[in-house]
Write a protein that holds these residues in place. Structure first.
Motif, mmCIF file in Angstrom:
data_model
loop_
_atom_site.group_PDB
_atom_site.id
_atom_site.type_symbol
_atom_site.label_atom_id
_atom_site.label_comp_id
_atom_site.label_asym_id
_atom_site.label_seq_id
_atom_site.Cartn_x
_atom_site.Cartn_y
_atom_site.Cartn_z
ATOM 1 N N LEU A 95 0.822 -1.213 0.000
ATOM 2 C CA LEU A 95 0.000 0.000 0.000
ATOM 3 C C LEU A 95 0.859 1.268 0.000
ATOM 4 C CD1 LEU A 95 -2.824 -1.034 2.502
ATOM 5 C CD2 LEU A 95 -2.989 -0.786 0.015
ATOM 6 N N LEU A 96 1.923 1.302 0.797
ATOM 7 C CA LEU A 96 2.792 2.479 0.838
ATOM 8 C C LEU A 96 3.516 2.693 -0.487
ATOM 9 C CD1 LEU A 96 4.334 2.239 4.425
ATOM 10 C CD2 LEU A 96 2.570 3.814 3.609
ATOM 11 N N TYR A 97 3.924 1.621 -1.138
ATOM 12 C CA TYR A 97 4.618 1.752 -2.431
ATOM 13 C C TYR A 97 3.659 2.300 -3.481
ATOM 14 C CZ TYR A 97 7.233 0.617 -6.620
ATOM 15 O OH TYR A 97 7.900 0.691 -7.816
ATOM 16 N N GLU A 98 2.447 1.733 -3.507
ATOM 17 C CA GLU A 98 1.478 2.179 -4.510
ATOM 18 C C GLU A 98 1.027 3.618 -4.248
ATOM 19 O OE1 GLU A 98 0.491 0.769 -7.357
ATOM 20 O OE2 GLU A 98 1.972 -0.784 -6.920
ATOM 21 N N ALA A 99 1.000 4.030 -2.988
ATOM 22 C CA ALA A 99 0.605 5.405 -2.661
ATOM 23 C C ALA A 99 1.747 6.383 -2.905
ATOM 24 C CB ALA A 99 0.155 5.486 -1.200
ATOM 25 N N GLY A 100 2.951 5.855 -3.108
ATOM 26 C CA GLY A 100 4.104 6.695 -3.370
ATOM 27 C C GLY A 100 4.733 7.256 -2.107
ATOM 28 N N VAL A 101 4.330 6.782 -0.948
ATOM 29 C CA VAL A 101 4.859 7.289 0.313
ATOM 30 C C VAL A 101 6.232 6.679 0.599
ATOM 31 C CG1 VAL A 101 4.441 7.402 2.814
ATOM 32 C CG2 VAL A 101 2.528 7.622 1.222
ATOM 33 N N LEU A 102 6.385 5.409 0.307
ATOM 34 C CA LEU A 102 7.636 4.717 0.617
ATOM 35 C C LEU A 102 8.361 4.400 -0.688
ATOM 36 C CD1 LEU A 102 9.451 3.330 2.747
ATOM 37 C CD2 LEU A 102 8.142 1.269 2.337
ATOM 38 N N ARG A 103 9.335 5.231 -1.033
ATOM 39 C CA ARG A 103 10.157 4.986 -2.221
ATOM 40 C C ARG A 103 11.599 5.145 -1.793
ATOM 41 N NH1 ARG A 103 7.419 4.142 -7.302
ATOM 42 N NH2 ARG A 103 5.284 4.752 -6.930
ATOM 43 N N LEU A 104 12.234 3.991 -1.665
ATOM 44 C CA LEU A 104 13.638 4.005 -1.275
ATOM 45 C C LEU A 104 14.495 4.179 -2.518
ATOM 46 C CD1 LEU A 104 13.497 1.062 1.272
ATOM 47 C CD2 LEU A 104 13.420 3.498 1.765
ATOM 48 N N PRO A 105 15.458 5.097 -2.493
ATOM 49 C CA PRO A 105 16.230 5.408 -3.703
ATOM 50 C C PRO A 105 17.099 4.234 -4.181
ATOM 51 C CG PRO A 105 17.049 6.669 -1.821
ATOM 52 C CD PRO A 105 15.828 5.936 -1.381
ATOM 53 N N PHE A 106 17.551 3.370 -3.258
ATOM 54 C CA PHE A 106 18.427 2.285 -3.697
ATOM 55 C C PHE A 106 17.631 1.060 -4.157
ATOM 56 C CE2 PHE A 106 17.898 2.141 0.880
ATOM 57 C CZ PHE A 106 17.546 0.821 1.135
ATOM 58 N N LEU A 107 16.296 1.051 -3.986
ATOM 59 C CA LEU A 107 15.443 -0.029 -4.485
ATOM 60 C C LEU A 107 14.557 0.541 -5.575
ATOM 61 C CD1 LEU A 107 14.439 -1.570 -1.051
ATOM 62 C CD2 LEU A 107 16.184 -2.392 -2.611
ATOM 63 N N THR A 108 14.604 -0.098 -6.720
ATOM 64 C CA THR A 108 13.930 0.503 -7.863
ATOM 65 C C THR A 108 12.617 -0.170 -8.243
ATOM 66 O OG1 THR A 108 15.212 -0.896 -9.326
ATOM 67 C CG2 THR A 108 16.082 1.312 -8.855
ATOM 68 N N ASP A 109 12.343 -1.352 -7.762
ATOM 69 C CA ASP A 109 11.122 -2.020 -8.207
ATOM 70 C C ASP A 109 10.231 -2.409 -7.026
ATOM 71 O OD1 ASP A 109 12.821 -3.938 -7.233
ATOM 72 O OD2 ASP A 109 12.360 -5.422 -8.759
ATOM 73 N N LEU A 110 9.012 -2.821 -7.346
ATOM 74 C CA LEU A 110 8.017 -3.182 -6.344
ATOM 75 C C LEU A 110 8.465 -4.375 -5.507
ATOM 76 C CD1 LEU A 110 5.145 -2.968 -5.126
ATOM 77 C CD2 LEU A 110 4.395 -4.496 -6.961
ATOM 78 N N PHE A 111 9.040 -5.395 -6.159
ATOM 79 C CA PHE A 111 9.461 -6.597 -5.438
ATOM 80 C C PHE A 111 10.480 -6.278 -4.352
ATOM 81 C CE2 PHE A 111 12.450 -10.099 -4.852
ATOM 82 C CZ PHE A 111 11.585 -11.085 -4.375
ATOM 83 N N SER A 112 11.436 -5.449 -4.644
ATOM 84 C CA SER A 112 12.464 -5.097 -3.662
ATOM 85 C C SER A 112 11.866 -4.380 -2.458
ATOM 86 C CB SER A 112 13.528 -4.204 -4.304
ATOM 87 O OG SER A 112 14.119 -4.870 -5.386
ATOM 88 N N HIS A 113 10.946 -3.452 -2.700
ATOM 89 C CA HIS A 113 10.305 -2.743 -1.597
ATOM 90 C C HIS A 113 9.488 -3.700 -0.719
ATOM 91 C CE1 HIS A 113 11.276 0.910 -3.849
ATOM 92 N NE2 HIS A 113 11.148 1.525 -2.665
ATOM 93 N N ILE A 114 8.730 -4.565 -1.338
ATOM 94 C CA ILE A 114 7.909 -5.507 -0.576
ATOM 95 C C ILE A 114 8.787 -6.501 0.170
ATOM 96 C CG2 ILE A 114 6.238 -7.384 -0.811
ATOM 97 C CD1 ILE A 114 4.812 -5.739 -2.877
ATOM 98 N N PHE A 115 9.868 -6.953 -0.454
ATOM 99 C CA PHE A 115 10.778 -7.893 0.196
ATOM 100 C C PHE A 115 11.361 -7.289 1.472
ATOM 101 C CE2 PHE A 115 15.016 -9.792 0.766
ATOM 102 C CZ PHE A 115 14.650 -11.132 0.906
ATOM 103 N N ILE A 116 11.822 -6.051 1.391
ATOM 104 C CA ILE A 116 12.376 -5.371 2.563
ATOM 105 C C ILE A 116 11.288 -5.193 3.634
ATOM 106 C CG2 ILE A 116 13.351 -3.175 3.380
ATOM 107 C CD1 ILE A 116 15.345 -4.934 1.894
ATOM 108 N N SER A 117 10.073 -4.848 3.203
ATOM 109 C CA SER A 117 8.962 -4.679 4.150
ATOM 110 C C SER A 117 8.655 -5.990 4.878
ATOM 111 C CB SER A 117 7.702 -4.204 3.431
ATOM 112 O OG SER A 117 7.896 -2.930 2.885
#
Length: 187
Positions: A95-117
């Motif tokens: 939800l945070l990735y899709e809302a654009g609230v959580l965008r980490l500069p060193f992770l570029t794709d959805l899978f990486s963000h969700i994996f870290i989460s």
């Protein structure tokens, strides 16, 4: 002649049936033997056995794990917390990735963000699950149920009686056994 042939070819009637009754108290089992003797049932070969009625719980054939492989409560709490924390973090991260609230500069794709989460949620959940389990173990246990006033021998002992009964007295014997408070009767 026809009746003799039918008896010769058929299965013979049993001369005696075996009755098994389970009682909580020995006095009731002995009373059953006395009453059966009054009915002219031969109780000289009857068997009275003390049994433990609080044996291990019966397990179904679908049980996968035995008691030796069970995890300790703290480990179960940590694993449960990790699973729940990881699942919640998966949804929150998506939800945070899709809302654009959580965008980490060193992770570029959805899978990486969700994996870290999910990893972060699992770690936090495991810590919370472990702490909850440890705190639950330290809290005082609730009051014992009133049945604990009975001594362990009264709770665990039973008396199993096995006696041979003529078929024509089987129903009467079963009625007597039930009136005396038999927990189980097998005839």
């Amino acid at each position: 002649m026809v009746a003799e042939r039918e008896n010769a070819g058929g299965s013979p009637r049993p001369h005696h049936l075996t009755m098994i009754a389970l009682y909580e108290r020995e006095e009731y089992a002995e009373e059953l033997l006395d009453r059966l003797s009054a009915l002219r049932v031969d109780t000289s070969e009857a068997t009275l056995v003390r049994v433990d009625m609080t044996g291990p719980p019966q397990r179904s054939s679908s049980t996968l794990f035995s008691d030796q492989t069970a995890l300790p409560p703290t480990t179960r709490g940590a694993v449960t917390g990790a699973i729940i924390g990881g699942a919640i973090a998966l949804l929150i991260g998506l939800l945070l990735y899709e809302a654009g609230v959580l965008r980490l500069p060193f992770l570029t794709d959805l899978f990486s963000h969700i994996f870290i989460s999910v990893i972060a949620g699992a770690i936090i959940g495991a810590i919370i699950g472990l702490l909850v389990t440890l705190l639950a173990e330290q809290l005082p246990a609730s009051a014992e149920p009133p049945s604990s006033a009975v001594s362990p021998t009264q709770q665990s002992d039973g008396f199993l009686i096995v006696v041979k009964i003529p078929p024509h007295l089987a129903e009467q014997a079963e009625t007597i056994a039930r009136r005396l408070g038999a927990k189980e009767i097998i005839l």
